[in-house]
Design an enzyme around this catalytic site. Structure first.
Site, PDB file in Angstrom:
ATOM      1  N   TYR A   1      -1.791  -0.628  10.517  1.00 34.98           N
ATOM      2  CA  TYR A   1      -1.962  -1.045   9.113  1.00 34.98           C
ATOM      3  C   TYR A   1      -0.716  -0.685   8.309  1.00 34.98           C
ATOM      4  O   TYR A   1      -0.181  -1.517   7.562  1.00 34.98           O
ATOM      5  CB  TYR A   1      -3.196  -0.349   8.521  1.00 34.98           C
ATOM      6  CG  TYR A   1      -3.417  -0.654   7.055  1.00 34.98           C
ATOM      7  CD1 TYR A   1      -3.874  -1.907   6.642  1.00 34.98           C
ATOM      8  CD2 TYR A   1      -3.173   0.318   6.067  1.00 34.98           C
ATOM      9  CE1 TYR A   1      -4.075  -2.189   5.295  1.00 34.98           C
ATOM     10  CE2 TYR A   1      -3.377   0.043   4.728  1.00 34.98           C
ATOM     11  CZ  TYR A   1      -3.825  -1.213   4.339  1.00 34.98           C
ATOM     12  OH  TYR A   1      -4.022  -1.489   3.001  1.00 34.98           O
TER      13      TYR A   1
ATOM     14  N   SER B   1       0.855  -1.196   0.000  1.00 34.80           N
ATOM     15  CA  SER B   1       0.000   0.000   0.000  1.00 34.80           C
ATOM     16  C   SER B   1       0.884   1.237   0.000  1.00 34.80           C
ATOM     17  O   SER B   1       2.042   1.179   0.453  1.00 34.80           O
ATOM     18  CB  SER B   1      -0.870   0.001   1.267  1.00 34.80           C
ATOM     19  OG  SER B   1      -1.459   1.273   1.459  1.00 34.80           O
TER      20      SER B   1
HETATM   21  P1  NDP Z   1     -11.549  -6.181   0.044  1.00 43.29           P
HETATM   22  O1  NDP Z   1     -12.023  -6.064   1.448  1.00 43.29           O
HETATM   23  O2  NDP Z   1     -12.534  -5.975  -1.061  1.00 43.29           O
HETATM   24  O3  NDP Z   1     -10.832  -7.583  -0.184  1.00 43.29           O
HETATM   25  C1  NDP Z   1     -10.169  -8.284   0.842  1.00 43.29           C
HETATM   26  C2  NDP Z   1     -10.124  -9.757   0.460  1.00 43.29           C
HETATM   27  O4  NDP Z   1      -9.382 -10.469   1.454  1.00 43.29           O
HETATM   28  C3  NDP Z   1     -11.489 -10.397   0.367  1.00 43.29           C
HETATM   29  O5  NDP Z   1     -11.549 -11.212  -0.781  1.00 43.29           O
HETATM   30  C4  NDP Z   1     -11.570 -11.242   1.620  1.00 43.29           C
HETATM   31  O6  NDP Z   1     -12.398 -12.358   1.356  1.00 43.29           O
HETATM   32  C5  NDP Z   1     -10.123 -11.640   1.774  1.00 43.29           C
HETATM   33  N1  NDP Z   1      -9.840 -12.080   3.134  1.00 43.29           N
HETATM   34  C6  NDP Z   1     -10.044 -11.404   4.290  1.00 43.29           C
HETATM   35  N2  NDP Z   1      -9.684 -12.145   5.338  1.00 43.29           N
HETATM   36  C7  NDP Z   1      -9.239 -13.333   4.837  1.00 43.29           C
HETATM   37  C8  NDP Z   1      -8.757 -14.519   5.429  1.00 43.29           C
HETATM   38  N3  NDP Z   1      -8.604 -14.642   6.751  1.00 43.29           N
HETATM   39  N4  NDP Z   1      -8.413 -15.547   4.617  1.00 43.29           N
HETATM   40  C9  NDP Z   1      -8.559 -15.432   3.281  1.00 43.29           C
HETATM   41  N5  NDP Z   1      -8.992 -14.343   2.674  1.00 43.29           N
HETATM   42  C10 NDP Z   1      -9.338 -13.298   3.444  1.00 43.29           C
HETATM   43  O7  NDP Z   1     -10.357  -5.135  -0.078  1.00 43.29           O
HETATM   44  P2  NDP Z   1      -9.297  -4.791  -1.236  1.00 43.29           P
HETATM   45  O8  NDP Z   1      -9.575  -5.511  -2.463  1.00 43.29           O
HETATM   46  O9  NDP Z   1      -9.177  -3.331  -1.250  1.00 43.29           O
HETATM   47  O10 NDP Z   1      -7.969  -5.338  -0.545  1.00 43.29           O
HETATM   48  C11 NDP Z   1      -7.031  -6.167  -1.187  1.00 43.29           C
HETATM   49  C12 NDP Z   1      -5.636  -5.779  -0.711  1.00 43.29           C
HETATM   50  O11 NDP Z   1      -5.354  -4.452  -1.178  1.00 43.29           O
HETATM   51  C13 NDP Z   1      -5.439  -5.734   0.799  1.00 43.29           C
HETATM   52  O12 NDP Z   1      -4.198  -6.311   1.106  1.00 43.29           O
HETATM   53  C14 NDP Z   1      -5.418  -4.247   1.104  1.00 43.29           C
HETATM   54  O13 NDP Z   1      -4.684  -3.959   2.263  1.00 43.29           O
HETATM   55  C15 NDP Z   1      -4.741  -3.717  -0.144  1.00 43.29           C
HETATM   56  N6  NDP Z   1      -4.925  -2.296  -0.420  1.00 43.29           N
HETATM   57  C16 NDP Z   1      -6.180  -1.778  -0.630  1.00 43.29           C
HETATM   58  C17 NDP Z   1      -6.332  -0.434  -0.865  1.00 43.29           C
HETATM   59  C18 NDP Z   1      -7.677   0.192  -1.017  1.00 43.29           C
HETATM   60  O14 NDP Z   1      -7.773   1.421  -0.930  1.00 43.29           O
HETATM   61  N7  NDP Z   1      -8.735  -0.576  -1.235  1.00 43.29           N
HETATM   62  C19 NDP Z   1      -5.177   0.465  -0.953  1.00 43.29           C
HETATM   63  C20 NDP Z   1      -3.916  -0.177  -0.748  1.00 43.29           C
HETATM   64  C21 NDP Z   1      -3.808  -1.511  -0.511  1.00 43.29           C
HETATM   65  P3  NDP Z   1     -13.240 -13.211   2.431  1.00 43.29           P
HETATM   66  O15 NDP Z   1     -13.882 -12.231   3.361  1.00 43.29           O
HETATM   67  O16 NDP Z   1     -14.213 -13.945   1.563  1.00 43.29           O
HETATM   68  O17 NDP Z   1     -12.266 -14.132   3.090  1.00 43.29           O
END
Ligand code: NDP
Length: 258
Positions: free
Chosen positions: A165, A152
């Site tokens: 974070y 990030s």
């Molecule tokens: P989302 O919340 O849409 O996606 C997060 C994903 O992680 C979901 O598919 C969720 O699926 C999965 N997840 C959560 N917990 C678990 C677990 N214990 N085991 C397996 N899967 C898990 O957010 P984003 O798409 O935005 O996030 C994706 C990445 O991007 C993250 O690492 C975030 O920190 C990073 N990021 C995002 C930014 C933003 O502004 N959105 C900016 C910078 C970085 P499920 O609940 O089905 O398990």
């Protein structure tokens, strides 16, 4: 080079995407499949993964849903076994599952600290541990493999109340730089993608009022990135010639100052 090779440059490669049930991971899985990869999609919500697999298959792609909690070491090892058995050795790992729970440190939101560390660091490491042997094997067979970790902009810049974070994401970026040096000689490229704000479910888990107000204000002040913007970046990184390793890619909304 044939037109088909140009259109589907990941043909013959197996991609694994974690956090594929929503947001960036979901968009990346669809895009990597469009580029020709056979894609294994990992997250906890099996129904969402099944829907994604159906969409990919309707578009002519190949995908496998593997419901797993990445904080569970045994479940991730089993998932890796299924991927190898059903699709072949993973040659592209988009290690992307994560959570963002900002709060002032004096609130002592210890459960949220633990959640972020368990998922963004321990979960990320579980996935690296389970799939690195496959990446090395695929690189040996195909001449290149990719480990792409989602970090990030928080790994670089200072955001008040985002300390835990940001600390987890600084870990991801720094780890990636080290792993690039270790795995590069085996033809495994390692990259950290550092997005600014992307509109996904990530913001919906935030409980802190101050952070929610900040996010709401930023949404009005600028156009956030979309998950597809990051998906295209992942596709770009993975389709470069094998000699090219983008070590860190910071992707900002044009209007986001820092
Ligand atoms: P989302 O919340 O849409 O996606 C997060 C994903 O992680 C979901 O598919 C969720 O699926 C999965 N997840 C959560 N917990 C678990 C677990 N214990 N085991 C397996 N899967 C898990 O957010 P984003 O798409 O935005 O996030 C994706 C990445 O991007 C993250 O690492 C975030 O920190 C990073 N990021 C995002 C930014 C933003 O502004 N959105 C900016 C910078 C970085 P499920 O609940 O089905 O398990």
């Amino acid at each position: 080079m044939s037109v088909r090779t140009l259109a589907k440059p990941l043909t013959g490669r197996v991609a694994v995407v974690t956090g594929a049930s929503s947001g960036i991971g979901e968009a990346a899985a669809e895009h990597l499949a469009e580029l020709g990869a056979r894609v294994a999609v990992l997250a906890r919500r099996a129904d969402r993964l099944d829907g994604l697999v159906s969409r990919i298959e309707r578009n002519g792609g190949t995908a496998l849903a593997v419901a797993a909690d990445v904080t569970d070491t045994g479940a991730v090892r089993s998932a890796a076994g299924r991927v190898a058995a059903e699709l072949g050795a993973a040659g592209l790992l988009f290690n992307n599952a994560g959570v963002m729970l900002p709060a002032p440190i004096e609130e002592l939101a210890e459960d949220q600290w633990r959640h972020q560390i368990d998922l963004n660091i321990t979960g990320l490491m579980n996935v690296i541990g389970a799939f690195t042997p496959q990446l090395v094997e695929a690189a040996g067979d195909q001449g290149v493999a990719d480990l792409i970790n989602t970090s990030s902009i928080a790994a670089q810049n200072i955001f008040p109340n985002f300390a835990v974070y940001s600390g987890t994401k600084a870990y991801v970026t720094h780890l990636s730089r080290h792993l690039r040096v270790e795995l590069g000689p085996k033809n495994v490229r390692v990259s950290a993608i550092e997005p600014g704000i992307v509109g996904t479910e990530l913001q919906s888990h935030v409980t802190d009022d101050g952070a929610l107000r900040w996010l709401e204000g930023s949404k009005e002040a600028m156009e956030w990135l979309t998950p597809e913007d990051i998906a295209r970046t992942v596709g770009f990184v993975a389709t470069l010639p094998p000699r090219v390793n983008l070590q860190q890619v910071t992707v900002m909304p044009t209007g986001q100052p820092s």
